[in-house]
Scaffold this motif. Structure first.
Motif, PDB file in Angstrom:
ATOM      1  N   ALA A  52       0.834  -1.203   0.000  1.00  0.00           N
ATOM      2  CA  ALA A  52       0.000   0.000   0.000  1.00  0.00           C
ATOM      3  C   ALA A  52       0.868   1.252   0.000  1.00  0.00           C
ATOM      4  CB  ALA A  52      -0.929  -0.020   1.205  1.00  0.00           C
ATOM      5  N   ARG A  55       2.371   1.947  -3.356  1.00  0.00           N
ATOM      6  CA  ARG A  55       1.460   2.564  -4.327  1.00  0.00           C
ATOM      7  C   ARG A  55       1.305   4.054  -4.047  1.00  0.00           C
ATOM      8  NH1 ARG A  55       0.169   0.044  -8.378  1.00  0.00           N
ATOM      9  NH2 ARG A  55       0.081  -2.215  -8.322  1.00  0.00           N
ATOM     10  N   MET A  56       1.300   4.405  -2.767  1.00  0.00           N
ATOM     11  CA  MET A  56       1.177   5.822  -2.442  1.00  0.00           C
ATOM     12  C   MET A  56       2.404   6.600  -2.882  1.00  0.00           C
ATOM     13  SD  MET A  56      -0.505   5.409   1.241  1.00  0.00           S
ATOM     14  CE  MET A  56      -2.055   4.567   1.396  1.00  0.00           C
ATOM     15  N   GLN A  57       3.515   5.896  -3.028  1.00  0.00           N
ATOM     16  CA  GLN A  57       4.741   6.559  -3.452  1.00  0.00           C
ATOM     17  C   GLN A  57       5.026   6.279  -4.922  1.00  0.00           C
ATOM     18  OE1 GLN A  57       7.323   4.778  -0.627  1.00  0.00           O
ATOM     19  NE2 GLN A  57       6.748   6.164   1.008  1.00  0.00           N
ATOM     20  N   ASP A  58       3.999   5.922  -5.671  1.00  0.00           N
ATOM     21  CA  ASP A  58       4.125   5.647  -7.102  1.00  0.00           C
ATOM     22  C   ASP A  58       5.104   4.516  -7.382  1.00  0.00           C
ATOM     23  OD1 ASP A  58       2.345   7.631  -7.638  1.00  0.00           O
ATOM     24  OD2 ASP A  58       3.866   9.168  -7.853  1.00  0.00           O
ATOM     25  N   ARG A  59       5.164   3.564  -6.493  1.00  0.00           N
ATOM     26  CA  ARG A  59       5.997   2.393  -6.750  1.00  0.00           C
ATOM     27  C   ARG A  59       5.088   1.172  -6.846  1.00  0.00           C
ATOM     28  NH1 ARG A  59       8.735   0.824  -2.552  1.00  0.00           N
ATOM     29  NH2 ARG A  59       7.764   2.162  -1.005  1.00  0.00           N
ATOM     30  N   VAL A  60       5.696  -0.017  -6.940  1.00  0.00           N
ATOM     31  CA  VAL A  60       4.910  -1.239  -7.039  1.00  0.00           C
ATOM     32  C   VAL A  60       4.964  -2.023  -5.738  1.00  0.00           C
ATOM     33  CG1 VAL A  60       4.581  -3.369  -8.287  1.00  0.00           C
ATOM     34  CG2 VAL A  60       5.317  -1.349  -9.494  1.00  0.00           C
ATOM     35  N   ASN A  63       6.754  -7.661  -5.206  1.00  0.00           N
ATOM     36  CA  ASN A  63       5.831  -8.480  -6.000  1.00  0.00           C
ATOM     37  C   ASN A  63       6.551  -9.620  -6.694  1.00  0.00           C
ATOM     38  OD1 ASN A  63       7.267  -7.095  -7.874  1.00  0.00           O
ATOM     39  ND2 ASN A  63       5.537  -6.549  -9.145  1.00  0.00           N
ATOM     40  N   ARG A  64       7.745  -9.965  -6.189  1.00  0.00           N
ATOM     41  CA  ARG A  64       8.505 -10.979  -6.914  1.00  0.00           C
ATOM     42  C   ARG A  64       8.328 -12.374  -6.332  1.00  0.00           C
ATOM     43  NH1 ARG A  64       9.446  -8.569 -11.345  1.00  0.00           N
ATOM     44  NH2 ARG A  64      10.544 -10.477 -11.806  1.00  0.00           N
ATOM     45  N   PHE A 336      -5.430   0.207   6.375  1.00  0.00           N
ATOM     46  CA  PHE A 336      -5.099   1.021   5.208  1.00  0.00           C
ATOM     47  C   PHE A 336      -5.034   2.495   5.591  1.00  0.00           C
ATOM     48  CE2 PHE A 336      -6.305   3.609   1.582  1.00  0.00           C
ATOM     49  CZ  PHE A 336      -5.378   3.184   0.662  1.00  0.00           C
TER      50      PHE A 336
ATOM     51  N   HIS B  34      -2.309   9.898  -5.281  1.00  0.00           N
ATOM     52  CA  HIS B  34      -1.183   9.098  -5.759  1.00  0.00           C
ATOM     53  C   HIS B  34      -1.517   7.617  -5.698  1.00  0.00           C
ATOM     54  CE1 HIS B  34       2.169  11.724  -6.700  1.00  0.00           C
ATOM     55  NE2 HIS B  34       1.581  12.575  -5.873  1.00  0.00           N
ATOM     56  N   TRP B  35      -2.195   7.235  -4.618  1.00  0.00           N
ATOM     57  CA  TRP B  35      -2.545   5.825  -4.482  1.00  0.00           C
ATOM     58  C   TRP B  35      -3.499   5.409  -5.590  1.00  0.00           C
ATOM     59  CZ3 TRP B  35      -7.043   3.003  -3.421  1.00  0.00           C
ATOM     60  CH2 TRP B  35      -6.821   1.669  -3.084  1.00  0.00           C
ATOM     61  N   SER B  38      -1.897   5.185  -8.937  1.00  0.00           N
ATOM     62  CA  SER B  38      -0.769   4.265  -9.117  1.00  0.00           C
ATOM     63  C   SER B  38      -1.181   2.975  -9.792  1.00  0.00           C
ATOM     64  CB  SER B  38      -0.161   3.936  -7.763  1.00  0.00           C
ATOM     65  OG  SER B  38      -1.033   3.097  -7.057  1.00  0.00           O
ATOM     66  N   PHE B  39      -2.459   2.820 -10.106  1.00  0.00           N
ATOM     67  CA  PHE B  39      -2.854   1.571 -10.743  1.00  0.00           C
ATOM     68  C   PHE B  39      -2.676   1.611 -12.251  1.00  0.00           C
ATOM     69  CE2 PHE B  39      -4.735   1.328  -6.618  1.00  0.00           C
ATOM     70  CZ  PHE B  39      -4.437   0.025  -6.265  1.00  0.00           C
ATOM     71  N   ILE B  48       2.324  13.561 -12.755  1.00  0.00           N
ATOM     72  CA  ILE B  48       2.874  13.283 -11.439  1.00  0.00           C
ATOM     73  C   ILE B  48       2.237  12.060 -10.813  1.00  0.00           C
ATOM     74  CG2 ILE B  48       3.543  15.656 -10.998  1.00  0.00           C
ATOM     75  CD1 ILE B  48       1.073  15.868  -9.208  1.00  0.00           C
ATOM     76  N   HIS B  49       1.227  11.491 -11.453  1.00  0.00           N
ATOM     77  CA  HIS B  49       0.610  10.281 -10.908  1.00  0.00           C
ATOM     78  C   HIS B  49       0.922   9.084 -11.788  1.00  0.00           C
ATOM     79  CE1 HIS B  49      -2.410  13.157  -8.911  1.00  0.00           C
ATOM     80  NE2 HIS B  49      -1.454  12.848  -8.078  1.00  0.00           N
ATOM     81  N   GLY B  50       0.853   7.918 -11.196  1.00  0.00           N
ATOM     82  CA  GLY B  50       1.108   6.692 -11.948  1.00  0.00           C
ATOM     83  C   GLY B  50       2.421   6.073 -11.504  1.00  0.00           C
ATOM     84  N   THR B  51       2.489   4.762 -11.649  1.00  0.00           N
ATOM     85  CA  THR B  51       3.676   4.036 -11.187  1.00  0.00           C
ATOM     86  C   THR B  51       4.846   4.273 -12.133  1.00  0.00           C
ATOM     87  OG1 THR B  51       2.121   2.375 -10.490  1.00  0.00           O
ATOM     88  CG2 THR B  51       4.425   1.806 -10.350  1.00  0.00           C
ATOM     89  N   PHE B  52       5.964   4.616 -11.575  1.00  0.00           N
ATOM     90  CA  PHE B  52       7.139   4.876 -12.392  1.00  0.00           C
ATOM     91  C   PHE B  52       7.992   3.622 -12.569  1.00  0.00           C
ATOM     92  CE2 PHE B  52       6.060   9.041 -10.997  1.00  0.00           C
ATOM     93  CZ  PHE B  52       6.488   9.879 -11.998  1.00  0.00           C
ATOM     94  N   THR B  53       7.759   2.642 -11.724  1.00  0.00           N
ATOM     95  CA  THR B  53       8.672   1.500 -11.642  1.00  0.00           C
ATOM     96  C   THR B  53       8.810   0.792 -12.985  1.00  0.00           C
ATOM     97  OG1 THR B  53       7.831   1.213  -9.435  1.00  0.00           O
ATOM     98  CG2 THR B  53       9.159  -0.567 -10.326  1.00  0.00           C
ATOM     99  N   GLU B  55       9.944  -2.722 -14.049  1.00  0.00           N
ATOM    100  CA  GLU B  55      10.230  -3.979 -13.351  1.00  0.00           C
ATOM    101  C   GLU B  55      11.383  -4.663 -14.045  1.00  0.00           C
ATOM    102  OE1 GLU B  55       6.933  -6.240 -11.873  1.00  0.00           O
ATOM    103  OE2 GLU B  55       5.627  -4.558 -12.318  1.00  0.00           O
TER     104      GLU B  55
END
Ligand code: SF4
Ligand code: SF4
Lengths: 443, 339
Positions: A52, A55-60, A63-64, A336, B34-35, B38-39, B48-53, B55
């Motif tokens: 969670a 996601r708030m920090q724009d990461r994933v 998940n490996r 959450f 952001h949450w 992020s999907f 500024i929104h969205g996942t940058f990762t 993989e």
């Protein structure tokens, strides 16, 4: 559980075991279930929090390991079990060793009074709420032991902070619950849940309201203010951001956990996450009806219960499953929210924490207790208690009047206290600046 | 390659007058956005929104052409010749001194040949500065894009020439623009180097077929050597006061040729005895011509007449021819002996 065991052993097999054996077996089964559930909650919550917050920090997030990373906590567990256990030479070895157990044990005890679903409570203590909070404070002792025994300045500072924080936030937490205890007139957690049937209005306040399992306390001004105050206090008790001062990693390494490694560290972690789970659970139980929700009450009415021995066991299962689903989804939602707050806010300073707790939260919850008293008077009292003028009103009108009056009281108290608090903070800052200036301008 | 710069992104900071507690709620709102955002993936950095990762093991970012990680050595796809001439420029400039070169030498004359027999780069200490690629006058050393180099031990990061060799086509695929800039010059220089490389020197060791083919070609040339060796005996007869390297080579070739002749019992060719040392070059040229003629006519063909009055031409060519003749003679001798 005992009636089920009794049913199986004495009726199905016809062994006629004595009742103490039945009780022992029943409690053992419950204990085993709880001891299995608690660590799994912790494992799940660590993954949940990491995903969670990612996601708030724009990461994933992790998940490996396994699909969507569900085995990540197990991998972490294996890692932490295989770590070397290091005890500092200067540490007080026995206290250092016992401290994690003292921290973990109360969190396990707290499961005893936690209702999972209709009729699914390990022990329905009539002082359940008191037990819950009394036991939870024991872990403060363990924290201080950990900090003291480590003979490390960071650990000691962390422990001191932890105890100071726990002690001062226990007060608003308990006072805010006191308001609800006034309303329900019971300290039993099961009673508190059953009070919350209804639809926005509890059916115990207004009997004509249909029971949809939605008469939660959160829908009343008293309950709402109590919820906000309690949740803030819960954040402080669970050492969640913005109150993670005892283990502020940027200031004092890891607080009281600094000198722990391996599974002892893991136990602190376990205790913390289990405590967080319990705080979320108790929040959902007391303010959001726990397992109460549309359908559960109706299903449970058809099930085998002491009141209704002719029910169908299918309804037991259905009511249980639905109740647990409601309860857990509320609990995880609050977790959450905890993560959400962690993602949004910065850590407080220890003096800000103390100021906020003592100068804002405690007065606010005290006002809330008075509101609760007014609520009880307006909805339940009659001529016998000296409130003859409300006798003539219908229950709904009484409820509405109580709602408006308590809302006005709470809102007024909030705005007034917020102003005073902001003013005192500004004053304090001004004084700080003055002191700083005088220090700088020394010739 | 131009990198767009100067994009100004205006962020909505939601400023405004805040009442008690409103700031906290706005903070929560920002995190919530952001949450919720992020999907989906953030494809473009103006959002500024969205996942940058990215993989990583599953997805990779395209690398820019100028990305540099570790140096590699290029060789020409068609000829198989390495671009490196062993000029030591890269070894000299390398700041951590991790390049080690062995210059190729002519096995016959012992002279330097524009190629490197061994070329070692210690990848473990290379700092990817790219100086070597920058300084190489032959565009031989280039920076690779491979970054997954982890090994279990340090030694396996010491790269020898065979591990460093990459075809030009590979480099052209990872950095087409960079290669296009230098291609013409590099290929021209390479042609020059190839001319001066005897035997299989300079051929990338990884290309075993190319080397085999080259050896076959050389062997075919050698078959004509008996004939070519004909003028050689003249050399020792000449009263040479001081022999130039070429003359030595010629002498040597001649000796080998005679030996070879003995081995296969070929009829000795008529030697133009009146040759002077000054005319050695011409003699060598004649040898080449003889060899070529022999090749055309087949091994059994009678040796061609050697015109003594041939005009003196390029000394290098002559030398090369002499060496070839010598090698061919050697080959022939070996074949003869084995028969
Ligand atoms: S990249 Fe730099 S450090 Fe690496 S081999 Fe070339 S010159 Fe040396
Ligand atoms: S790689 Fe380039 S600079 Fe280095 S020795 Fe070869 S030709 Fe010279």
């Amino acid at each position: 559980m005992q009636d089920v065991v009794n049913q199986v052993i004495n009726t199905t097999f016809g062994w006629n075991w004595p009742s103490w054996a039945i009780a022992l077996i029943g409690y053992l089964i419950v204990a085993v279930i709880l001891f299995a559930i608690a660590p799994f909650q912790m494992l799940f919550l660590t993954l949940y929090e990491r995903r969670a917050i990612a996601r708030m920090q724009d990461r994933v997030g992790p998940n490996r390991v396994g699909p969507e990373g569900i085995f990540q906590p197990l991998a972490d567990g294996v890692k932490i079990f295989t770590k070397e256990d290091i005890v500092p030479d200067a540490a007080d070895h026995w206290v250092h060793f016992i401290a994690p157990c003292v921290v973990v044990a109360p969190t396990m005890f707290m499961f005893v009074v936690l209702p999972w679903g209709p009729g699914m409570v390990p022990v329905d203590l009539n002082i359940g709420l008191l037990f819950f909070f009394a036991i939870s404070s024991v872990s403060a002792v363990g924290l201080l032991m950990a900090g003291w025994a480590s003979s490390n300045k960071f650990a000691l500072i962390g422990a001191m902070r932890a105890v100071a924080q726990m002690v001062s936030y226990e007060i608003p937490a308990v006072i805010s619950l006191l308001a609800l205890v006034l309303i329900t007139g019971s300290l039993s957690i099961v009673d508190m849940i059953s009070y919350q049937g209804g639809l926005f209005i509890s059916s115990r306040d207004v009997a004509s309201v249909p029971d949809w399992g939605l008469g939660w306390f959160i829908f009343t001004p008293v309950g709402f203010l109590a919820f906000v105050a309690f949740f803030i206090a819960a954040l402080a008790e669970g050492e969640r951001t913005p109150f993670d001062i005892p283990e502020a990693d940027s200031e004092i390494v890891a607080g009281y956990m600094t000198e722990y490694s391996g599974m002892k560290f893991g136990l602190f972690y376990l205790a913390q996450y289990v405590l967080n789970f319990l705080l979320c659970a108790i929040t959902s139980v007391i303010f959001f009806g726990g397992w109460q929700g549309p359908g559960v009450g109706w299903l449970y009415a058809q099930a085998i219960t002491p009141v209704n021995p002719q029910g169908g066991w299918v309804f037991n299962v259905l009511a249980g499953v639905l109740g647990v689903v409601y309860f857990l989804s509320k609990t995880y939602f609050f977790f959450f929210v905890m993560v959400w707050i962690r993602g949004a806010f910065a850590r407080l300073r220890i003096d800000q924490l103390m100021d906020f707790g003592w100068k804002f939260l405690i007065p606010l919850t005290l006002v809330n207790v008075i509101s609760a008293a007014v609520w009880v008077a307006l909805t339940k009292w009659g001529a016998a208690d000296g409130l003859a003028f409300v006798e003539g009103w219908s229950p709904l009108v009484r409820w509405a009047v109580a709602f408006v009056v308590t809302l006005a009281m709470n809102l007024g108290a909030y705005l007034y206290l917020a102003r005073i608090f902001a003013h005192s903070q500004a004053e304090r800052e001004r004084l700080d600046d003055e002191v700083l200036e005088s220090l700088i301008n020394v010739v | 390659m131009d990198i767009p710069r100067g994009n100004i992104i205006v962020m909505d900071r939601r400023r405004g007058k805040l009442r008690v507690g409103q700031g906290l709620i706005q903070g929560l709102k920002v995190v919530w956005d952001h949450w919720a955002g992020s999907f989906h993936k953030n494809e473009n950095f103006s959002q500024i929104h969205g996942t940058f990762t990215v993989e990583y093991p599953d997805e990779r970012l395209p690398l820019p052409q100028t990305y540099r990680n570790m140096p590699v050595l290029l060789y020409d796809d068609e000829s198989g010749h390495e671009l490196c001439t062993g000029c030591y420029q890269c070894q000299r400039i390398c700041p951590p001194q991790v390049i080690h070169i062995t210059q190729a030498k002519d096995p016959v004359t012992g002279k330097m040949v524009p190629a490197a027999t061994e070329f070692i780069i210690e990848y473990d200490a290379c700092m990817s500065c790219g100086f070597c690629a920058e300084v190489c006058p032959f565009d031989s050393i280039k920076m690779d894009h491979v970054y997954e180099l982890s090994t279990a031990d340090r030694v396996s990061l010491t790269m020898r020439k065979a591990q460093l060799n990459r075809p030009i086509s590979y480099y052209a695929s990872i950095a087409p623009d960079l290669w296009a800039e230098v291609q013409a010059g590099a290929m021209k220089k390479l042609q020059g180097s190839i001319k001066r490389r005897p035997d299989v020197i300079g051929l990338a060791a990884v290309l075993t077929e190319k080397i085999k083919a080259r050896r076959l070609e050389l062997a075919a040339a050698a078959a004509a050597a008996p004939a070519a060796a004909a003028p050689a005996p003249a050399a020792p007869a000449a009263p040479a006061a001081k022999l130039t390297p070429e003359e030595k080579a010629a002498k040597l070739a001649a000796m080998k040729a005679t030996n070879a002749n003995k081995g296969v019992a070929a009829p000795p060719a008529k030697a133009p005895v009146e040759l002077s040392p000054a005319d050695a070059k011409a003699a060598k040229l004649a040898a080449i011509k003889a060899a070529n003629a022999a090749k055309q006519a087949g091994a059994a063909a009678p040796p061609a007449e050697v015109p003594a009055e041939l005009p003196p031409t390029d000394a290098k060519a002559a030398k090369l021819a002499a060496i070839k003749a010598a090698n061919a003679a050697k080959k022939a001798a070996e074949q003869g002996n084995s028969e």
